[in-house]
Design a protein around this motif. Structure first.
Motif, short mmCIF file in Angstrom:
data_model
loop_
_atom_site.label_atom_id
_atom_site.label_comp_id
_atom_site.label_asym_id
_atom_site.label_seq_id
_atom_site.Cartn_x
_atom_site.Cartn_y
_atom_site.Cartn_z
N GLN A 2 0.83 -1.21 0.00
CA GLN A 2 0.00 0.00 0.00
C GLN A 2 0.87 1.25 0.00
O GLN A 2 0.61 2.20 -0.73
N ALA A 3 1.92 1.19 0.81
CA ALA A 3 2.82 2.34 0.88
C ALA A 3 3.46 2.57 -0.48
O ALA A 3 3.62 3.70 -0.94
N ARG A 4 3.79 1.44 -1.17
CA ARG A 4 4.42 1.57 -2.48
C ARG A 4 3.45 2.24 -3.47
O ARG A 4 3.84 3.11 -4.25
N ASP A 5 2.18 1.82 -3.42
CA ASP A 5 1.19 2.43 -4.31
C ASP A 5 1.09 3.92 -4.07
O ASP A 5 1.02 4.72 -5.01
N LEU A 6 1.07 4.28 -2.80
CA LEU A 6 0.95 5.69 -2.44
C LEU A 6 2.14 6.48 -2.99
O LEU A 6 1.99 7.56 -3.57
N MET A 7 3.33 5.91 -2.84
CA MET A 7 4.53 6.58 -3.34
C MET A 7 4.43 6.77 -4.85
O MET A 7 4.86 7.79 -5.38
N ASP A 8 3.87 5.77 -5.54
CA ASP A 8 3.75 5.87 -6.99
C ASP A 8 2.84 7.02 -7.37
O ASP A 8 3.10 7.74 -8.34
N VAL A 9 1.76 7.19 -6.62
CA VAL A 9 0.85 8.32 -6.90
C VAL A 9 1.60 9.63 -6.73
O VAL A 9 1.54 10.52 -7.58
N MET A 10 2.36 9.72 -5.65
CA MET A 10 3.13 10.94 -5.39
C MET A 10 4.11 11.19 -6.53
O MET A 10 4.29 12.32 -7.00
N ARG A 11 4.74 10.11 -7.00
CA ARG A 11 5.73 10.27 -8.06
C ARG A 11 5.07 10.73 -9.35
O ARG A 11 5.61 11.58 -10.06
N SER A 12 3.88 10.17 -9.65
CA SER A 12 3.27 10.57 -10.92
C SER A 12 2.84 12.03 -10.87
O SER A 12 2.84 12.71 -11.89
N ILE A 13 2.49 12.51 -9.68
CA ILE A 13 2.20 13.95 -9.55
C ILE A 13 3.46 14.75 -9.84
O ILE A 13 3.44 15.79 -10.49
N ASN A 14 4.60 14.23 -9.41
CA ASN A 14 5.86 14.94 -9.60
C ASN A 14 6.54 14.60 -10.93
O ASN A 14 7.76 14.59 -11.01
N ASP A 15 5.75 14.21 -11.93
CA ASP A 15 6.26 14.00 -13.29
C ASP A 15 7.19 12.80 -13.42
O ASP A 15 7.99 12.74 -14.34
N PHE A 16 7.11 11.84 -12.51
CA PHE A 16 7.89 10.63 -12.71
C PHE A 16 7.22 9.81 -13.80
O PHE A 16 6.01 9.87 -13.99
N ALA A 17 8.03 9.08 -14.54
CA ALA A 17 7.46 8.17 -15.53
C ALA A 17 7.71 6.75 -15.07
O ALA A 17 8.62 6.49 -14.28
N PHE A 18 6.89 5.82 -15.52
CA PHE A 18 7.04 4.43 -15.11
C PHE A 18 7.30 3.55 -16.32
O PHE A 18 6.66 3.70 -17.36
N LEU A 19 8.25 2.68 -16.17
CA LEU A 19 8.60 1.78 -17.26
C LEU A 19 8.53 0.37 -16.67
O LEU A 19 9.16 0.09 -15.66
N VAL A 20 7.72 -0.48 -17.29
CA VAL A 20 7.60 -1.83 -16.74
C VAL A 20 8.51 -2.77 -17.50
O VAL A 20 8.42 -2.90 -18.71
N CYS A 21 9.42 -3.38 -16.79
CA CYS A 21 10.38 -4.31 -17.40
C CYS A 21 9.70 -5.66 -17.62
O CYS A 21 8.68 -5.97 -17.02
N ALA A 22 10.32 -6.48 -18.45
CA ALA A 22 9.76 -7.80 -18.74
C ALA A 22 9.75 -8.70 -17.50
O ALA A 22 8.95 -9.61 -17.39
N CYS A 23 10.62 -8.42 -16.55
CA CYS A 23 10.67 -9.25 -15.35
C CYS A 23 9.60 -8.83 -14.35
O CYS A 23 9.48 -9.44 -13.29
N GLY A 24 8.84 -7.79 -14.66
CA GLY A 24 7.79 -7.37 -13.75
C GLY A 24 8.18 -6.19 -12.90
O GLY A 24 7.36 -5.61 -12.20
N MET A 25 9.44 -5.80 -12.96
CA MET A 25 9.92 -4.67 -12.16
C MET A 25 9.38 -3.37 -12.73
O MET A 25 9.40 -3.15 -13.93
N LYS A 26 8.87 -2.53 -11.86
CA LYS A 26 8.36 -1.23 -12.30
C LYS A 26 9.44 -0.20 -12.02
O LYS A 26 9.77 0.06 -10.85
N ILE A 27 10.01 0.33 -13.07
CA ILE A 27 11.11 1.26 -12.89
C ILE A 27 10.56 2.68 -12.90
O ILE A 27 9.80 3.06 -13.79
N LYS A 28 10.95 3.46 -11.88
CA LYS A 28 10.47 4.84 -11.81
C LYS A 28 11.54 5.74 -12.40
O LYS A 28 12.70 5.70 -11.98
#
Lengths: 184, 485
Positions: free
Chosen positions: B356-382
């Motif tokens: 849950q904390a991770r999801d919240l951080m992702d929301v914060m990041r997307s507000i701050n113009d972070f982009a997300f790239l999903v790798c083939a291994c499942g890793m979500k790179i910020k």
């Protein structure tokens, strides 16, 4: 004279070995019986738990009548089964219907939040596990026992006292194991 | 079959006990010789035996109670921990144990578990509260099965006995070395004065030998002890797989335990072989447990079957030849392979606080113009907004991924509702005073055009953004979409 002593010694040794093997066979047979009674205990426990569980869910899932009736029917069939083959088939069917019931429960979040139901569900699930583990342990014991009956030298002793091979307890789950058929 | 395993185990354990006993007896002899002269060997031996007898009877009478109370474990009833109780009972049935073990819970936020009980009739399983609250049913089952295997394999019994001998050796050598430090000198002078010439020299030699033995003895004993206890861990893992028919349960439990930051405070070196996991140990020689990651990897390598043969296969493929005989060949005498089972339906993970904390951080990041790239291994790179490399290495699987810089910039611009300043994205090519280049698309398919710096830029049919950034100079190029005539 010397030879007489040697023969006598060998005879005593053979008798001791014979006694030892006989005792270990008896112990093994008792162990398999104990393992069998473990299965029985758990099966009975399941018969007792199911009506309680159904009573607890009645108010929530009245219109899932078919599923509930299925479980009830499977239970009474399992209880009235006589022969080993019939019994294992009926128990397999009961396990199956209970699993289906748990799948249906997934659609009722308010039921899953009910403390009483959760306790009963944990009990029933654990009992299902215990049946599976008791069966597994019984079959392991039977395998070991049967091996002993067939292998030398214990097979000689077993032959003298007519130890019988134990029977494996197999839930008739060939139907569940078969891949689902796809029709076009 | 279980019996053969237990017998093989017993033979090894007896060998270990004999070895440890020899070390203890030797130490007693040498110390006696060193302190009391030639007739002292018997007294030294007697003293060693006395220490051993006292410690052993203590261990037999109250060993498990001492262990349980020193780790602040409390016996619990089924009403308090129904699931834990049920899981223990399931494993008791599976391992065909005659008596239900007592269940203890340690009030400790860390994750660990141990089994105790010299006799199977008096055995107990203790787990930390942290373990119960954080493992799901299948994982708990794996851990309990592992502990139960320690009981049925009689590991607890032999390791307690061996631990007692080890303790006696330590105690004896400690007493001797202390004695040497404080009173050794004067005693030696007295002895040497009492005898003449050769006898005195022999005494010195014996004293030196005793010193060496007193220092090396405990280390040697420890190595014997630890080497055997490590193999037992693998063996208990194999038995646990066989009992539960589900290697992933134990594997993911071990994974959770290894990732857990809060270590238990209840561990000491003598009792550590009884725990499922031993967090603090410095050198690999004195580990009582094999590395936890190795154990996880072996468990995950089990492709099919829950029998000992499949565990042995996974173990051998992991260790490739060296020391690869874990189980006696008689363990494989069973007929068909034992099938694995499916995970129990109750085991779906409730999303934890961490997720849950991770999801919240992702929301914060997307507000701050972070982009997300999903790798083939499942890793979500910020990807942070100032990122300006065209490739990135995945931190989990180390794949090299292309970063769609232009799309990212454009998307960020649209999201924020403001123009992207080229300088922010690519500081090297800032040309704020220049009029922006405008490219009008010629169609809707692939097309390329040249930037002012000469770099060829390519647009894909899927490109929809109003602007892009040149890879080379960082200029912002406005893209006007194609309008059909």
């Amino acid at each position: 004279m010397m030879i007489l002593w040697i023969v006598l010694g060998a005879a005593v040794l053979a008798v001791l070995m014979f006694i030892g093997i006989f005792n270990s066979l008896v112990a093994l047979r008792n162990q398999t019986q104990n393992a069998w009674s473990q299965i029985d205990v758990q099966l009975k426990r399941r018969y007792d738990l199911i009506p309680n569980l159904l009573e607890a869910v009645k108010g929530y899932m009245g219109h899932e009548r078919a599923t509930l009736e299925n479980v009830t029917r499977a239970r009474s069939q399992a209880m009235s089964a006589q022969s080993v083959g019939e019994k294992s088939r009926a128990e397999g069917a009961l396990t199956d219907s209970v699993n289906k019931f748990f799948l249906v429960v997934e659609n009722y979040p308010e039921l899953k939040a009910n403390q009483n139901f959760m306790a009963l569900q944990e009990e029933l699930r654990s009992t299902e596990n215990k049946i599976a583990f008791a069966r597994q342990s019984y079959n392991d014991q039977i395998l070991f026992y049967n091996n002993k009956l067939q292998m030398f030298p214990s097979n000689v002793v077993a032959g003298c006292f007519q130890f019988k091979q134990g029977e494996y307890f197999q839930m008739d789950d060939a139907a569940h194991r078969a891949a689902p058929q796809v029709k076009f | 079959m279980m019996w053969e395993l237990i017998q093989a185990n017993q033979r090894k354990s007896v060998l270990l006990l004999v070895l440890l006993g020899l070390v203890l007896a030797g130490l007693g002899c040498v110390i006696g010789l060193a302190w009391l002269g030639p007739e002292g060997a018997v007294y030294g031996l007697g003293a060693a035996a006395l220490i051993w007898v006292v410690l052993t009877s203590l261990g037999f009478l109250a060993g498990d109670q001492i262990l349980l109370s020193s780790s602040a474990a409390e016996e619990v009833s089924k009403e308090l921990y129904p699931q834990l109780f049920n899981v223990v009972e399931e494993m008791k049935i599976a391992s065909n144990l005659a008596h239900m073990p007592r269940v203890y819970v340690m009030d400790d936020p860390g994750m660990n578990a141990f089994a105790t009980g010299i006799k199977p009739e008096r055995c107990a399983v203790a787990v930390t509260a942290g373990l119960v609250s954080r493992l799901n049913r299948d994982e708990l089952q794996g851990v309990i099965a592992h502990e139960m295997s320690h009981i049925t394999n009689r590991d607890v019994y032999y390791m307690t006995l061996a631990g007692i001998v080890l303790g006696s050796i330590r105690l004896l050598s400690h007493v001797f070395l202390r004695g040497m430090w404080f009173g050794g000198g004067s005693r030696r002078r007295y002895r040497t004065a009492g005898r003449a010439g050769v006898g005195g020299q022999a005494q010195v030699v014996i004293l030196a030998a005793a010193l060496v033995f007193a220092i090396l003895g405990p280390i040697l004993a420890q190595i014997f002890y630890f080497s055997l206890s490590r193999k037992r861990e693998y063996l208990a893992d194999a038995c646990a797989v066989r009992l539960t028919r589900y290697p992933e349960g134990l594997a993911s439990a071990l994974e959770k335990i290894s990732q857990d930051g809060s270590f238990s405070s209840v561990l000491n070196p003598i009792t550590s072989p009884m725990y499922i996991f031993e967090p603090r140990a410095a050198s690999s020689l004195t580990h009582t447990h094999p590395p936890i990651l190795d154990r996880i990897r072996i468990l995950r390598a089990i492709a099919q079957g829950a029998g000992f043969a499949s565990y042995q296969k996974a173990y051998a493929s992991f260790y490739r030849g060296r020391d690869s005989s874990l189980l006696p060949p008689s363990a494989f005498s069973q007929k068909a392979e034992v099938p694995l089972r499916a995970p129990s339906p109750a085991s779906e993970e409730p999303r934890g606080r961490k997720a849950q904390a991770r999801d919240l951080m992702d929301v914060m990041r997307s507000i701050n113009d972070f982009a997300f790239l999903v790798c083939a291994c499942g890793m979500k790179i910020k990807i942070p907004p100032r990122f300006n490399h065209s490739t990135i290495t995945c931190p989990k699987c180390s794949r090299v991924l292309d970063v769609p810089l232009t799309q990212l910039a454009a998307a960020a611009a649209i999201l924020a509702g403001r123009g992207v300043s080229a300088g922010k994205k690519a500081p090297s090519g800032a040309r704020g005073d220049e009029a922006p280049q405008i490219h009008r698309r010629r169609g809707t398919g692939w097309e390329s055009f040249a930037c002012r710096c000469g770099q060829t830029l390519t647009l894909s049919p899927a490109f929809i953004a109003p602007q892009m950034i040149c890879r080379r100079c960082g200029r912002l190029v406005r893209i006007e979409s194609y309008v059909a005539a």
